[in-house]
Design a protein around this motif. Structure first.
Motif, PDB file in Angstrom:
ATOM      1  N   GLN A  53       0.897  -1.331  -0.045  1.00 40.60           N
ATOM      2  CA  GLN A  53       0.174   0.098   0.152  1.00 40.60           C
ATOM      3  C   GLN A  53       0.891   1.305   0.000  1.00 40.60           C
ATOM      4  OE1 GLN A  53      -2.641  -1.388   3.512  1.00 40.60           O
ATOM      5  NE2 GLN A  53      -3.992  -0.197   2.211  1.00 40.60           N
ATOM      6  N   CYS A 110     -10.662   0.350   3.227  1.00 44.68           N
ATOM      7  CA  CYS A 110      -9.254   0.132   2.926  1.00 44.68           C
ATOM      8  C   CYS A 110      -8.778   1.477   2.711  1.00 44.68           C
ATOM      9  CB  CYS A 110      -9.044  -0.839   1.752  1.00 44.68           C
ATOM     10  SG  CYS A 110      -7.506  -1.247   1.071  1.00 44.68           S
ATOM     11  N   LEU A 111      -7.583   1.663   3.124  1.00 44.43           N
ATOM     12  CA  LEU A 111      -6.721   2.965   2.706  1.00 44.43           C
ATOM     13  C   LEU A 111      -6.581   3.084   1.216  1.00 44.43           C
ATOM     14  CD1 LEU A 111      -4.555   3.238   5.981  1.00 44.43           C
ATOM     15  CD2 LEU A 111      -6.582   4.393   5.388  1.00 44.43           C
ATOM     16  N   HIS A 152      -7.189  -9.136   6.203  1.00 45.71           N
ATOM     17  CA  HIS A 152      -7.550  -7.893   5.428  1.00 45.71           C
ATOM     18  C   HIS A 152      -5.787  -7.756   4.833  1.00 45.71           C
ATOM     19  CE1 HIS A 152      -9.125  -3.904   3.530  1.00 45.71           C
ATOM     20  NE2 HIS A 152      -7.749  -3.998   3.735  1.00 45.71           N
ATOM     21  N   HIS A 156      -3.632  -8.409   1.316  1.00 46.77           N
ATOM     22  CA  HIS A 156      -2.718  -7.489   0.465  1.00 46.77           C
ATOM     23  C   HIS A 156      -1.355  -8.045   0.156  1.00 46.77           C
ATOM     24  CE1 HIS A 156      -4.901  -3.530   0.568  1.00 46.77           C
ATOM     25  NE2 HIS A 156      -5.198  -3.467   1.946  1.00 46.77           N
TER      26      HIS A 156
HETATM   27 ZN    ZN Z   1      -6.360  -2.493   2.982  1.00 51.72          ZN
END
Ligand code: ZN
Length: 197
Positions: A53, A110-111, A152, A156
């Motif tokens: 991310q 989610c960011l 979660h 990723h």
């Molecule tokens: Zn996320």
């Protein structure tokens, strides 16, 4: 240092992240990355952040569920979600064991899908074998909201996002979630949105 959080569509979010060795973990580069990921997660704010991310394809995620994040939530909501504070920790090269059987449905954000949320089924309990921030082996047995966070974040690291697992009819703007759905029990949400497993 605050890192840039990449959004869905960035190729790194769809790659399987690379394993990190114990000696790499102890090195300056990874130690800095962990610290910066921690600061970035606090700043967002979020309860978890995976290295992809922030554009880094490594099997590293940071997690912390602070009491202040849930100070405005009703005790009913917290109880339904089995959500309790989780202290800061780092998971590296995680291997997750997800039992067959029951799943629990809740809204998840989610960011990297900024401004959206959807209902995602997750296992109520998981076991994770991983390394910690010092490269030491750890076994985590988690349940409730913490189990959801782990699923979660580990997704990723495998190139998956919650939109791969969500009920499509429940995908919505966060603004509308706050306006119409936030306080409703999931049985009512299921009835109104008409989603099924
Ligand atoms: Zn996320």
């Amino acid at each position: 240092m605050r890192l840039k959080i990449v959004q869905a569509g960035e190729p790194v979010l769809r790659q399987r992240a690379k394993v990190v060795t114990a000696s790499e973990i102890r090195g300056r580069e990874i130690q800095d990355l962990i610290e910066w990921m921690r600061e970035t997660m606090y700043d967002a704010p979020g309860v978890g952040l995976a290295a992809p991310q922030v554009g880094v394809s490594l099997q590293i995620a940071v997690i912390e569920d602070k009491p202040e994040y849930t100070k405005d939530a009703s005790s009913q909501t917290l109880k339904e979600r089995e959500r309790k504070p989780v202290p800061f920790h780092v998971i590296i090269n995680p291997q997750i064991t997800i039992p067959e059987g029951s799943r629990v449905d809740f809204f998840e954000g989610c960011l990297s899908l900024n401004g959206f949320t959807a209902v995602v089924p997750r296992a109520p309990k998981v076991k994770v074998q991983c390394l910690d921030h010092k490269g030491a082996a750890r076994v985590i047995e988690a349940s409730g909201w913490y189990a959801r966070i782990l699923q979660h974040e580990i997704d990723h690291l495998q190139g998956a996002l919650y939109i791969d697992r969500m009920y499509p009819r429940t995908f919505m703007a966060m603004e509308n979630f706050n306006r119409h759905w936030k306080e409703k029990p999931m049985t009512e949400v299921r009835g109104l949105l008409g989603f099924e497993r």
